[in-house]
Scaffold this active site. Sequence first.
Site, PDB file in Angstrom:
ATOM      1  N   GLU A   1       0.844  -1.200   0.000  1.00 53.61           N
ATOM      2  CA  GLU A   1       0.000   0.000   0.000  1.00 53.61           C
ATOM      3  C   GLU A   1       0.874   1.243   0.000  1.00 53.61           C
ATOM      4  O   GLU A   1       2.082   1.163   0.243  1.00 53.61           O
ATOM      5  CB  GLU A   1      -0.921  -0.002   1.240  1.00 53.61           C
TER       6      GLU A   1
ATOM      7  N   HIS B   1      -9.100   9.643   2.482  1.00 51.91           N
ATOM      8  CA  HIS B   1      -8.671   8.514   1.643  1.00 51.91           C
ATOM      9  C   HIS B   1      -8.846   8.947   0.197  1.00 51.91           C
ATOM     10  O   HIS B   1      -9.891   9.490  -0.174  1.00 51.91           O
ATOM     11  CB  HIS B   1      -9.520   7.276   1.945  1.00 51.91           C
TER      12      HIS B   1
ATOM     13  N   ARG C   1      -0.939   8.878   1.426  1.00 53.46           N
ATOM     14  CA  ARG C   1      -2.317   9.296   1.155  1.00 53.46           C
ATOM     15  C   ARG C   1      -2.540  10.793   1.055  1.00 53.46           C
ATOM     16  O   ARG C   1      -3.345  11.252   0.270  1.00 53.46           O
ATOM     17  CB  ARG C   1      -3.194   8.804   2.300  1.00 53.46           C
TER      18      ARG C   1
ATOM     19  N   HIS D   1     -11.565   9.841   6.129  1.00 52.75           N
ATOM     20  CA  HIS D   1     -11.352   8.406   6.358  1.00 52.75           C
ATOM     21  C   HIS D   1     -10.876   8.093   7.776  1.00 52.75           C
ATOM     22  O   HIS D   1     -11.308   7.122   8.371  1.00 52.75           O
ATOM     23  CB  HIS D   1     -10.310   7.925   5.351  1.00 52.75           C
TER      24      HIS D   1
ATOM     25  N   ARG E   1      -1.425   9.200   8.943  1.00 50.78           N
ATOM     26  CA  ARG E   1      -1.285   7.768   9.249  1.00 50.78           C
ATOM     27  C   ARG E   1      -0.823   6.969   8.028  1.00 50.78           C
ATOM     28  O   ARG E   1      -1.345   7.136   6.925  1.00 50.78           O
ATOM     29  CB  ARG E   1      -2.634   7.215   9.711  1.00 50.78           C
TER      30      ARG E   1
END
Length: 536
Positions: free
Chosen positions: A115, A237, A283, A344, A379
Amino acid sequence: MTPPSQHFDVLIVGSGLAGLSAALKLAETQRVAVISKGKLGEGSSGWAQGGIAAVLNEEDSFAAHVDDTLVAGAGLCDLAATQLVVQHAPETIAWLQQLGVPFTQENGHLHLTREGGHGARRIVHVTDATGAAVMQTLLAQVRLHSNITLLDHHMLVDLITSRKLGLPDAQCLGLYALDETTGKVLTYSASHTILATGGAGKVYLYTTNPDTATGDGMAAAWRAGCRVENMEFIQFHPTCLYHPHAKSFLISEAVRGEGGRLLLPDGTRFMAAHDARLELAPRDVVARAIDFEMKKGGFDCVYLDISHQPLAFILEHFPNIHARCLELGIDMAKQPIPVVPAAHYTCGGVLTDLAGRTDVANLYAIGETACTGLHGANRLASNSLLECMVFAQTTVQAIAASAPSAPVPLPAWDDSQVQDADETVVISHNWDELRRFMWDYVGIVRTNKRLERAAHRIALLKDEIAEFYALFHVTRDLLELRNLVLVADLIVRSAQSRTESRGLHFSRDYPELSAHAVPTVLSPEGPAPAHTSRLG
Ligand code: FAD
Ligand code: SIN
């Protein structure tokens, strides 16, 4: 007649991954009650798709996972919290395997996906529905345990502290909970109380979060005297499905991890213009790039394309996303998926130490409700489920090591002076208004003017809601709105106090990154934000 209060060794508020992990670990030695609004297990945990980050491969290392977390966190991660979580990840995965979670395998080993922001393949998963599989396993276990009392459809109203009762010392003695089926507010006392109520994504109009994510634990902790940290860092997100009939459906980051490309409506791939890491940049970078392209081109959405992968590959890795998209008329094996960014994850929360302790004695916060220092200003993907379990473990150890306190008689909830609300339209209107202006004014890109506008509206809403709360019987909608407005206020105040752009907080008025990374700590005690250190 209001029943007398019930006493437990430990009260856990929330039945997501954080709450259930703590319950299972505590129940070996303690009598635990899990208080949870709605159905048992409702919450973000069951919706998690991508997986859980853990170093499980010889080519990977703890140092690399720590580094990736620190880079994503843009200078604000707490090193001790980061090391703690990363080093306990492999044993946490082993614990889940022992409980029976059926992680996806490849050639006899756990399959690791990739990811954004991760320099290696390190995401353990159960196809594209990791959270559902983990929660099913844990729910089956807690239902079997005689030391665990499950109080679903019970909603935390407020914590009861010694200070609220006029006693010395700031300690938590229990809580009031609304029984959603009877409308009565009940009293519970405990030696220790753990807040595991999840995040606050519902403060925004567009979110990947379920309806439970209304910041209740953060708001209750603040009212009880706890500091909060880094509330301005709301993670958007990059890829929520854009479809008129799909509410909050996430298209996992693992789709980009397995080769998905972001495209403009005319098919142009655009991430190269924004970051050398392309679709696998962290992100905040990808969400801002999409926001920029959508605003520049006047587009309603961009597209995520993985149709170059064979159908068998897509079905093996993303069976649920494929099926859901197909239901909505989108065949991801043949065409790009329309996507937009959406709120998100709440990186900030109740300030805790490495054992979940808050500023109020005997009160702990874990999971998305807490700010442990792990996520800093942004995060890293798949670090959150992991954090829920690691901090559940350290909190349980802290509770086990401390002496239980004798039950204190607590006053029953007094609703003798209130009546049923005459006009509930005020509540639904204020819900809509709050979520809309938070999206417009406190979103991916912020300005001083927009934040001022939001602050002004929040002040008006706070007054209206306080009046409603004082005059009428409490309902779930009213309590959630009261909490959301308070959390919105904390987000805006934190954003206003940051005079730079860092991680998820981007301000057009302060586009530069300061040389010094300082967390934002707000205290209910003081008028001004205190830039102070963690507990200790
Ligand atoms: P939750 O799971 O949200 O549980 C909160 C609980 O508290 C619920 O039971 C709720 O009913 C209860 N509650 C709330 N308020 C009250 C109240 N007032 N009274 C009583 N009960 C209350 N993270 C990853 O690491 N990997 C992923 O792949 C991943 N995918 C995600 C996909 C989606 C769509 C979403 C939304 C999030 C994802 N995340 C992922 C983030 C992660 O799922 C959450 O951060 C994590 O599950 C939070 O767990 P929690 O136990 O803190 O809260
Ligand atoms: C996802 O699957 O993209 C979500 C992962 C996360 O939020 O950590």
